[in-house]
Design a protein around this motif. Structure first.
Motif, PDB file in Angstrom:
ATOM      1  N   THR A  55       0.837  -1.214   0.000  1.00  0.00           N
ATOM      2  CA  THR A  55       0.000   0.000   0.000  1.00  0.00           C
ATOM      3  C   THR A  55       0.865   1.254   0.000  1.00  0.00           C
ATOM      4  OG1 THR A  55      -1.765  -1.159   1.197  1.00  0.00           O
ATOM      5  CG2 THR A  55      -1.817   1.250   1.226  1.00  0.00           C
ATOM      6  N   ILE A  56       1.911   1.235   0.824  1.00  0.00           N
ATOM      7  CA  ILE A  56       2.846   2.371   0.867  1.00  0.00           C
ATOM      8  C   ILE A  56       3.514   2.550  -0.497  1.00  0.00           C
ATOM      9  CG2 ILE A  56       5.008   3.219   1.877  1.00  0.00           C
ATOM     10  CD1 ILE A  56       4.178   1.782   4.473  1.00  0.00           C
ATOM     11  N   SER A  57       3.907   1.428  -1.115  1.00  0.00           N
ATOM     12  CA  SER A  57       4.545   1.486  -2.423  1.00  0.00           C
ATOM     13  C   SER A  57       3.610   2.080  -3.466  1.00  0.00           C
ATOM     14  CB  SER A  57       4.988   0.082  -2.852  1.00  0.00           C
ATOM     15  OG  SER A  57       5.562   0.102  -4.143  1.00  0.00           O
ATOM     16  N   SER A  58       2.338   1.691  -3.450  1.00  0.00           N
ATOM     17  CA  SER A  58       1.364   2.218  -4.416  1.00  0.00           C
ATOM     18  C   SER A  58       1.200   3.727  -4.258  1.00  0.00           C
ATOM     19  CB  SER A  58       0.011   1.516  -4.242  1.00  0.00           C
ATOM     20  OG  SER A  58       0.106   0.151  -4.564  1.00  0.00           O
ATOM     21  N   ALA A  59       1.122   4.191  -3.002  1.00  0.00           N
ATOM     22  CA  ALA A  59       0.996   5.629  -2.750  1.00  0.00           C
ATOM     23  C   ALA A  59       2.239   6.374  -3.224  1.00  0.00           C
ATOM     24  CB  ALA A  59       0.763   5.879  -1.263  1.00  0.00           C
ATOM     25  N   ALA A  60       3.415   5.766  -3.002  1.00  0.00           N
ATOM     26  CA  ALA A  60       4.669   6.391  -3.421  1.00  0.00           C
ATOM     27  C   ALA A  60       4.770   6.453  -4.945  1.00  0.00           C
ATOM     28  CB  ALA A  60       5.855   5.612  -2.849  1.00  0.00           C
TER      29      ALA A  60
ATOM     30  N   PHE B 147       4.851   9.672 -10.126  1.00  0.00           N
ATOM     31  CA  PHE B 147       4.383  10.035 -11.459  1.00  0.00           C
ATOM     32  C   PHE B 147       3.632  11.363 -11.467  1.00  0.00           C
ATOM     33  CE2 PHE B 147       5.631   5.725 -12.141  1.00  0.00           C
ATOM     34  CZ  PHE B 147       6.093   5.742 -13.443  1.00  0.00           C
ATOM     35  N   LEU B 148       3.114  11.775 -10.318  1.00  0.00           N
ATOM     36  CA  LEU B 148       2.571  13.124 -10.201  1.00  0.00           C
ATOM     37  C   LEU B 148       3.697  14.147 -10.361  1.00  0.00           C
ATOM     38  CD1 LEU B 148       0.181  15.045  -9.478  1.00  0.00           C
ATOM     39  CD2 LEU B 148       0.868  14.771  -7.079  1.00  0.00           C
ATOM     40  N   LEU B 149       4.816  13.898  -9.686  1.00  0.00           N
ATOM     41  CA  LEU B 149       5.970  14.796  -9.802  1.00  0.00           C
ATOM     42  C   LEU B 149       6.546  14.780 -11.212  1.00  0.00           C
ATOM     43  CD1 LEU B 149       7.756  13.999  -6.400  1.00  0.00           C
ATOM     44  CD2 LEU B 149       6.545  16.105  -7.005  1.00  0.00           C
TER      45      LEU B 149
ATOM     46  N   LEU C  18      -4.600   4.250 -12.958  1.00  0.00           N
ATOM     47  CA  LEU C  18      -4.807   5.025 -11.736  1.00  0.00           C
ATOM     48  C   LEU C  18      -3.499   5.472 -11.085  1.00  0.00           C
ATOM     49  CD1 LEU C  18      -7.754   3.109 -10.012  1.00  0.00           C
ATOM     50  CD2 LEU C  18      -7.840   5.312 -11.186  1.00  0.00           C
ATOM     51  N   LEU C  19      -2.469   4.646 -11.160  1.00  0.00           N
ATOM     52  CA  LEU C  19      -1.244   4.939 -10.421  1.00  0.00           C
ATOM     53  C   LEU C  19      -0.110   5.483 -11.277  1.00  0.00           C
ATOM     54  CD1 LEU C  19      -1.079   1.959  -7.904  1.00  0.00           C
ATOM     55  CD2 LEU C  19      -1.871   4.284  -7.506  1.00  0.00           C
TER      56      LEU C  19
ATOM     57  N   VAL D 113      11.311   6.240  -3.692  1.00  0.00           N
ATOM     58  CA  VAL D 113      10.153   5.514  -4.236  1.00  0.00           C
ATOM     59  C   VAL D 113      10.612   4.249  -4.960  1.00  0.00           C
ATOM     60  CG1 VAL D 113       8.276   5.599  -5.927  1.00  0.00           C
ATOM     61  CG2 VAL D 113       8.687   7.553  -4.416  1.00  0.00           C
ATOM     62  N   ILE D 114      11.652   4.361  -5.774  1.00  0.00           N
ATOM     63  CA  ILE D 114      12.181   3.199  -6.488  1.00  0.00           C
ATOM     64  C   ILE D 114      12.678   2.151  -5.490  1.00  0.00           C
ATOM     65  CG2 ILE D 114      13.971   2.396  -8.079  1.00  0.00           C
ATOM     66  CD1 ILE D 114      13.844   5.295  -9.284  1.00  0.00           C
ATOM     67  N   GLY D 115      13.364   2.615  -4.449  1.00  0.00           N
ATOM     68  CA  GLY D 115      13.858   1.703  -3.413  1.00  0.00           C
ATOM     69  C   GLY D 115      12.724   0.949  -2.740  1.00  0.00           C
ATOM     70  N   ILE D 116      11.635   1.639  -2.434  1.00  0.00           N
ATOM     71  CA  ILE D 116      10.469   0.982  -1.814  1.00  0.00           C
ATOM     72  C   ILE D 116       9.903  -0.084  -2.753  1.00  0.00           C
ATOM     73  CG2 ILE D 116       8.082   1.341  -1.044  1.00  0.00           C
ATOM     74  CD1 ILE D 116       8.965   4.135  -0.078  1.00  0.00           C
ATOM     75  N   ALA D 117       9.763   0.268  -4.040  1.00  0.00           N
ATOM     76  CA  ALA D 117       9.205  -0.677  -5.017  1.00  0.00           C
ATOM     77  C   ALA D 117      10.091  -1.921  -5.151  1.00  0.00           C
ATOM     78  CB  ALA D 117       9.034   0.008  -6.372  1.00  0.00           C
TER      79      ALA D 117
END
Length: 321
Positions: free
Chosen positions: A38-43, A48-50, A171-172, A205-209
């Motif tokens: 879930t944290i990864s999806s939010a990140a 991609f917003l940035l 969506l993501l 974010v990449i690290g979390i994924a």
């Protein structure tokens, strides 16, 4: 020696090493894996917003006008390299676990990495502006086309990715990018003043994924299913893929009649593969148990492309004068 030290000091290498090592010694399992997902999806949404906020619309328009460079680059990245990935996936199928072999097809369908493609083009005295715009546009296109191309070429091998994959990607990845483009006029100054911090946001974010993906692979026994001989085959195939990609794109640039500096831009924008898109996208396309296996070729390719690009850029710089 300075080139090698520069590679070793690359923060992205450190982030990937830490994320992979942490997944090996302390993988997220059970309920913790669901929370981490879930944290990864939010990140990923934030990343991609940035991306939508910081890729200026004028750069997109400028790249589209230069179709003689951008169109062949897109055909190479999403056509020739995707087919190359399919060939390597079939070659690897007899030697590697099925999802690791499929990772070569996944690798082939991914877009270029903007930062290193631009950096090495600059180091090689190539056309930096062309590389920036070309790699940025390829990344934008990749958000929309990498998953469909992978599904098309993978056929039945990716049928179990689930019916909600396209919705999750939309969506993501696509939705936040479009939102970022729409609000860019109001956020451009704020983003421009914080570029250094945003680069670190990308890396985290990449690290979390990568951590979430490899946690699933560790839980599924990637250590037991990949013996030393299997890893050796994987390393050899990744090196061969990288060599073929570099030679092929350099010859393609020559066949297209590009000036030497433009050929350098075409080389690095066409051969570098983006873990910044690949790791988050894998988290959306594959179940947790499979994602870590699939991105194994991508992570090795990312490391090897840095190792190869530095001396190659220095060699080209001497030739370009």
């Amino acid at each position: 020696m300075s080139s090698w030290l520069k590679i070793l000091r690359d923060p992205m290498i450190a982030v990937l090493s830490i994320a992979t090592g942490l997944a090996i010694v302390a993988p997220a399992a059970g309920e913790a894996h669901a929370i981490a997902g879930t944290i990864s999806s939010a990140a990923i949404f934030l990343l991609f917003l940035l991306n939508g906020m910081r890729i200026h619309r004028s750069e997109i328009a400028k790249g589209l006008r230069n179709w003689r460079f951008f169109l062949p680059l897109g055909l190479w990245v999403f056509g020739a390299m995707a087919l190359m990935g399919l060939g390597f996936a079939r070659l690897a199928a007899g030697w590697l676990p099925p999802m690791v072999a499929l990772g070569f097809l996944y690798l082939g369908t991914l877009p270029s990495t903007v930062q290193s493609a631009t950096s090495y083009t600059t180091m090689a005295n190539g056309n930096t502006a062309l590389s920036v715009i070309g790699a940025a546009l390829i990344n934008i296109v990749g958000v929309f086309v990498s998953a469909p191309i992978f599904a098309l070429l993978g056929g039945g091998a990716v049928a179990d990715a689930g019916p909600g994959v396209i919705v999750r990607v939309a969506l993501l990845l696509i939705l936040p990018f479009v939102i970022g483009q729409l609000v860019q006029s109001w956020t451009w100054d704020w983003i421009s003043q914080r570029r250094a911090q945003i680069v670190w946001t990308d890396r985290i974010v990449i690290g979390i994924a990568v951590y979430v993906a490899f946690s699933g692979a560790v839980e599924q026994g990637i250590g037991q299913s990949m013996e030393i001989g299997t890893w050796t085959i994987l390393f050899t195939l990744v090196v061969a893929f990288l060599a073929l990609a570099n030679i092929g794109v350099w010859l393609a640039g020559s066949a297209l009649g590009y000036p030497f500096k433009d050929r350098i831009s075409f080389l690095f924008a066409g051969s570098q593969k983006s873990v910044a898109v690949g790791a988050p996208l894998a988290a959306l396309l594959f179940p947790p148990a499979a994602a870590g296996f699939v991105i194994a070729p991508l992570l090795l390719y990312h490391l090897f492309q840095l190792v190869a690009a530095a001396p190659l850029a220095n060699l080209l710089a001497e030739r370009s004068g």
